[in-house]
Design a protein around this motif. Structure first.
Motif, PDB file in Angstrom:
ATOM      1  N   SER A 110       0.821  -1.203   0.000  1.00  0.00           N
ATOM      2  CA  SER A 110       0.000   0.000   0.000  1.00  0.00           C
ATOM      3  C   SER A 110       0.864   1.265   0.000  1.00  0.00           C
ATOM      4  O   SER A 110       0.579   2.228   0.705  1.00  0.00           O
ATOM      5  CB  SER A 110      -0.946  -0.004   1.213  1.00  0.00           C
ATOM      6  N   GLY A 111       1.935   1.237  -0.817  1.00  0.00           N
ATOM      7  CA  GLY A 111       2.786   2.398  -0.984  1.00  0.00           C
ATOM      8  C   GLY A 111       3.788   2.629   0.115  1.00  0.00           C
ATOM      9  O   GLY A 111       4.591   3.572   0.046  1.00  0.00           O
ATOM     10  N   ARG A 112       3.787   1.789   1.131  1.00  0.00           N
ATOM     11  CA  ARG A 112       4.687   1.939   2.270  1.00  0.00           C
ATOM     12  C   ARG A 112       5.806   0.907   2.174  1.00  0.00           C
ATOM     13  O   ARG A 112       5.537  -0.280   1.973  1.00  0.00           O
ATOM     14  CB  ARG A 112       3.901   1.698   3.549  1.00  0.00           C
ATOM     15  N   ILE A 113       7.061   1.335   2.321  1.00  0.00           N
ATOM     16  CA  ILE A 113       8.205   0.425   2.301  1.00  0.00           C
ATOM     17  C   ILE A 113       8.585   0.122   3.743  1.00  0.00           C
ATOM     18  O   ILE A 113       8.832   1.036   4.539  1.00  0.00           O
ATOM     19  CB  ILE A 113       9.394   1.042   1.547  1.00  0.00           C
ATOM     20  N   LEU A 114       8.633  -1.171   4.082  1.00  0.00           N
ATOM     21  CA  LEU A 114       8.835  -1.595   5.462  1.00  0.00           C
ATOM     22  C   LEU A 114      10.068  -2.483   5.575  1.00  0.00           C
ATOM     23  O   LEU A 114      10.203  -3.474   4.847  1.00  0.00           O
ATOM     24  CB  LEU A 114       7.612  -2.374   5.957  1.00  0.00           C
ATOM     25  N   ALA A 115      10.962  -2.119   6.503  1.00  0.00           N
ATOM     26  CA  ALA A 115      12.079  -2.983   6.882  1.00  0.00           C
ATOM     27  C   ALA A 115      11.619  -3.831   8.061  1.00  0.00           C
ATOM     28  O   ALA A 115      11.080  -3.297   9.047  1.00  0.00           O
ATOM     29  CB  ALA A 115      13.304  -2.148   7.254  1.00  0.00           C
ATOM     30  N   LEU A 116      11.842  -5.143   7.976  1.00  0.00           N
ATOM     31  CA  LEU A 116      11.209  -6.087   8.893  1.00  0.00           C
ATOM     32  C   LEU A 116      12.219  -6.940   9.658  1.00  0.00           C
ATOM     33  O   LEU A 116      13.274  -7.305   9.137  1.00  0.00           O
ATOM     34  CB  LEU A 116      10.289  -7.026   8.103  1.00  0.00           C
ATOM     35  N   VAL A 117      11.851  -7.263  10.879  1.00  0.00           N
ATOM     36  CA  VAL A 117      12.506  -8.305  11.667  1.00  0.00           C
ATOM     37  C   VAL A 117      11.418  -8.926  12.526  1.00  0.00           C
ATOM     38  O   VAL A 117      10.459  -8.249  12.919  1.00  0.00           O
ATOM     39  CB  VAL A 117      13.653  -7.737  12.530  1.00  0.00           C
ATOM     40  N   GLU A 118      11.517 -10.201  12.835  1.00  0.00           N
ATOM     41  CA  GLU A 118      10.357 -10.902  13.371  1.00  0.00           C
ATOM     42  C   GLU A 118      10.071 -10.654  14.839  1.00  0.00           C
ATOM     43  O   GLU A 118       9.033 -11.082  15.340  1.00  0.00           O
ATOM     44  CB  GLU A 118      10.505 -12.414  13.141  1.00  0.00           C
ATOM     45  N   ASN A 119      10.956  -9.966  15.584  1.00  0.00           N
ATOM     46  CA  ASN A 119      10.700  -9.792  17.012  1.00  0.00           C
ATOM     47  C   ASN A 119      10.141  -8.421  17.377  1.00  0.00           C
ATOM     48  O   ASN A 119      10.059  -8.074  18.561  1.00  0.00           O
ATOM     49  CB  ASN A 119      11.969 -10.062  17.823  1.00  0.00           C
ATOM     50  N   GLY A 120       9.755  -7.596  16.375  1.00  0.00           N
ATOM     51  CA  GLY A 120       9.240  -6.286  16.726  1.00  0.00           C
ATOM     52  C   GLY A 120       8.478  -5.628  15.602  1.00  0.00           C
ATOM     53  O   GLY A 120       8.095  -6.260  14.608  1.00  0.00           O
ATOM     54  N   PHE A 121       8.262  -4.321  15.758  1.00  0.00           N
ATOM     55  CA  PHE A 121       7.533  -3.554  14.765  1.00  0.00           C
ATOM     56  C   PHE A 121       8.348  -3.393  13.485  1.00  0.00           C
ATOM     57  O   PHE A 121       9.574  -3.342  13.523  1.00  0.00           O
ATOM     58  CB  PHE A 121       7.220  -2.154  15.300  1.00  0.00           C
ATOM     59  N   PRO A 122       7.668  -3.246  12.348  1.00  0.00           N
ATOM     60  CA  PRO A 122       8.364  -2.861  11.122  1.00  0.00           C
ATOM     61  C   PRO A 122       8.773  -1.388  11.201  1.00  0.00           C
ATOM     62  O   PRO A 122       8.191  -0.609  11.962  1.00  0.00           O
ATOM     63  CB  PRO A 122       7.313  -3.087  10.037  1.00  0.00           C
ATOM     64  N   TYR A 123       9.786  -1.043  10.397  1.00  0.00           N
ATOM     65  CA  TYR A 123      10.221   0.339  10.276  1.00  0.00           C
ATOM     66  C   TYR A 123       9.991   0.803   8.848  1.00  0.00           C
ATOM     67  O   TYR A 123      10.440   0.156   7.899  1.00  0.00           O
ATOM     68  CB  TYR A 123      11.696   0.488  10.635  1.00  0.00           C
ATOM     69  N   GLU A 124       9.297   1.930   8.703  1.00  0.00           N
ATOM     70  CA  GLU A 124       9.087   2.488   7.375  1.00  0.00           C
ATOM     71  C   GLU A 124      10.344   3.217   6.918  1.00  0.00           C
ATOM     72  O   GLU A 124      11.004   3.918   7.711  1.00  0.00           O
ATOM     73  CB  GLU A 124       7.914   3.453   7.373  1.00  0.00           C
ATOM     74  N   THR A 146       6.053 -10.641  11.640  1.00  0.00           N
ATOM     75  CA  THR A 146       6.992 -11.515  10.945  1.00  0.00           C
ATOM     76  C   THR A 146       7.730 -10.772   9.840  1.00  0.00           C
ATOM     77  O   THR A 146       7.213  -9.804   9.267  1.00  0.00           O
ATOM     78  CB  THR A 146       6.266 -12.717  10.328  1.00  0.00           C
ATOM     79  N   ALA A 147       8.929 -11.256   9.505  1.00  0.00           N
ATOM     80  CA  ALA A 147       9.668 -10.720   8.364  1.00  0.00           C
ATOM     81  C   ALA A 147       9.198 -11.318   7.048  1.00  0.00           C
ATOM     82  O   ALA A 147       9.717 -10.961   5.989  1.00  0.00           O
ATOM     83  CB  ALA A 147      11.163 -10.976   8.545  1.00  0.00           C
ATOM     84  N   HIS A 148       8.202 -12.224   7.092  1.00  0.00           N
ATOM     85  CA  HIS A 148       7.731 -12.896   5.885  1.00  0.00           C
ATOM     86  C   HIS A 148       6.219 -12.776   5.716  1.00  0.00           C
ATOM     87  O   HIS A 148       5.500 -13.779   5.680  1.00  0.00           O
ATOM     88  CB  HIS A 148       8.158 -14.358   5.898  1.00  0.00           C
ATOM     89  N   PRO A 149       5.711 -11.548   5.585  1.00  0.00           N
ATOM     90  CA  PRO A 149       4.293 -11.389   5.282  1.00  0.00           C
ATOM     91  C   PRO A 149       3.991 -11.886   3.869  1.00  0.00           C
ATOM     92  O   PRO A 149       4.888 -11.965   3.025  1.00  0.00           O
ATOM     93  CB  PRO A 149       4.074  -9.879   5.402  1.00  0.00           C
TER      94      PRO A 149
END
Length: 433
Positions: A110-124, A146-149
C-alpha cells in the motif's frame, strides 16, 4: 583472537554508508526493469560484536535501475531505537517492540516500504532508504510482525503474524489492500517457538510449530532445539475456524516456497527443511561456535522438502524433493497460494531452478557467494517463468547485482556495485508505482 564466524568472510560488516552513481553495466538491462532493488541484512557498526549473526543492526542496500541504466547504489542503516538510542528490547517497562534491528527483509505494501525483523515492529523507510520510523498501524498492532508477510495476489491483502515470549504466543494479522489492520486473531500453540515463516493458500493459513523453543534463562538468542516439544503443521481456515494440527517428523524450516490446495482438497507445502543435527550445527555456527567440525557440518544443511496434508483423512505425506543443499526458495508471487510450477533456490555458489511438475532442475553456477534470487515477472508475461532473477553475487571483495533470465538461467546483465555487499537475508524488487 580470531573473529567469530558471523563477523568474518562475507558475513563481515561494512563500516559506513556510501553513495555511488552511474554504475557500470555488463550486458543490457531490460528497459522495463525500472524501479529499485533493495536487500536487507545484519551489519553491526565498527567495533560491535552482537553475539549472533541474527542480531546485528539492519542495513539496506539499494540499486536504482531506470531505462536500461543503473543510476545509483546506496546503503543505509535502519535507524531503529536500538540503533540510535541503544534502547533495550526488554527493560523495566517490559518489551519495547521498536527497539529492534529491522535486519531481515524489506517489502512494500500500500505504498509503504517496510524494513522487517520478526521480534518487533516494522520500520518504514523512504525510496532513498532514509528511516521514517516504527509502524504499528495506528496503534492496532500490539505484537511483533513476521519478516515474511504474504500479499494475496487476488485480494491485495497482506497476511502476517507475530510471535512472542508470553501468551498469546502466536497471533495472526491481516492488512487490507489499503494498508489498514483489519483483523487480529489468536492461534493457540503450547509454547513460544522461533516461527520464522508461514504459508498461505487460497483458503488456509499454514503454521510451522517446530522445536526451536524459547527459554528466558538462556539469554542472548534464547532459542534451542527441544526434542520433547515435537513438530507439527497447523492449518487454519482464512475465513475463521479452528486450527487442525498435523504431526510431522522433527525438523526446522526457515523458509517456505509456495503452498496450494490440489484438486482433491489436499494441501501441498514446499520448503527448505533442516534435520535436527544439521540445524543445531548451523545454529552453533552462526552463534559464534568455533569448532571446525561444527562449521563443516553446517554447510548445505537444508534440502527441498514437500508435505502433503489431507484434511479429509488427517494423514500427512512427507518427501524429500532433492538431496542438494539449498535455501531461500522464491517463485512467481503472482501465484502465491495457488499451484505453481517453478521454484528458485540458492545453493553454495549458484541458483537452482526446480520444475515442480516434471521433477527436473537446472543449475546456474555463479562462482561466488550467491544471495536470494528475487523473481521479477515480465510485463504481459504468458509463461510462469517469463521474467528475471535478481541476486547479489560476491566474489572476494567485489559484488554485483546479477540479472538472469528466469526461463533458462542465462545471463542478461550485471551491475558492478561499488563495494562488497555482505551476505544478508532477503530483498525485494520495487517496480515503479
Amino acid at each position: 583472537m580470531a573473529q567469530p564466524y558471523y563477523l568474518s568472510g562475507n558475513l563481515a560488516p561494512v563500516p559506513d554508508e556510501i553513495d555511488a552513481h552511474d554504475l557500470a553495466v555488463t550486458g543490457e538491462l531490460p528497459a522495463e526493469l525500472t524501479g529499485r532493488y533493495f536487500r536487507n541484512g545484519p551489519n553491526p557498526r565498527p567495533g560491535e560484536d552482537p553475539g549472533h549473526w541474527f542480531t546485528g543492526h539492519g542495513m539496506l542496500h539499494g540499486v536504482r535501475l531506470r531505462d536500461g541504466r543503473a543510476e545509483w547504489y546506496r546503503n543505509r542503516w535502519v535507524r531503529t531505537k536500538k540503533f540510535t538510542d541503544d534502547a533495550p528490547f526488554v527493560g523495566e517497562g517490559g518489551v519495547d517492540l521498536a527497539a529492534v534491528s529491522a535486519n531481515t527483509h524489506v517489502v512494500r505494501h500500500s505504498g509503504r516500504i517496510l524494513a522487517l525483523v520478526e521480534n518487533g515492529f516494522p520500520y518504514e523507510v523512504t525510496p532513498e532508504l532514509d528511516t521514517v520510523g516504527p509502524v504499528d498501524f495506528g496503534g492496532r498492532l500490539t505484537t511483533a510482525m513476521t519478516a515474511h508477510p504474504k500479499e494475496d495476489p487476488v485480494t491485495g491483502e497482506l497476511h502476517f503474524f507475530g510471535y512472542g515470549f508470553f501468551p498469546p504466543y502466536l497471533t495472526y494479522h491481516r492488512l487490507s489492500a489499503a494498508g489498514e489492520l483489519v483483523e487480529s486473531r489468536r492461534i493457540d500453540v503450547p509454547g513460544s517457538t522461533m516461527m520464522h515463516d508461514f504459508a498461505v493458500t487460497e483458503h488456509h493459513l499454514l503454521w510451522l510449530d517446530l522445536p526451536m523453543v524459547f527459554r528466558l534463562e538462556r539469554g542472548g538468542m534464547p532459542y534451542a532445539w527441544e526434542d520433547d516439544y515435537g513438530a507439527r503443521i497447523g492449518v487454519t481456515p482464512r475465513a475463521g475456524g479452528p486450527t487442525r494440527w498435523f504431526e510431522v517428523d522433527p525438523c526446522y524450516v526457515f523458509h517456505v516456497g509456495n503452498a496450494w490446495e490440489d484438486a482433491d482438497g489436499r494441501i501441498v507445502l514446499n520448503a527448505a527443511r533442516y534435520t535436527r543435527d544439521r540445524f543445531t550445527a548451523l545454529w552453533g555456527r552462526i552463534g559464534g561456535a568455533e569448532d571446525p567440525a561444527v562449521s563443516a557440518a553446517a554447510s548445505g544443511v537444508a534440502v527441498l522438502h514437500r508435505w502433503t496434508l489431507d484434511p479429509a483423512t488427517g494423514v500427512v505425506k512427507e518427501e524429500a524433493l532433492d538431496d542438494r543443499g539449498v535455501e531461500f526458495p522464491t517463485f512467481n508471487e503472482s501465484l502465491l497460494g495457488r499451484r505453481s510450477r517453478y521454484l528458485y533456490t540458492v545453493a553454495d555458489d549458484g541458483v537452482v531452478k526446480y520444475d515442480q511438475r516434471d521433477g527436473d532442475s537446472q543449475v546456474r553456477k555463479t562462482g561466488g557467494d550467491t544471495g536470494e534470487a528475487v523473481f521479477v515477472p515480465a510485463e504481459g508475461a504468458t509463461g510462469e517463468d517469463e521474467g528475471w532473477l535478481l541476486s547479489v553475487v560476491t566474489r572476494g571483495d567485489a559484488s554485483e547485482l546479477l540479472v538472469l533470465d528466469a526461463r533458462d538461467l542465462s545471463d542478461v546483465a550485471s551491475v558492478r556495485l561499488p563495494r562488497r555487499v555482505p551476505a544478508g537475508f532477503h530483498g525485494s524488487w520495487l517496480g515503479e508505482e
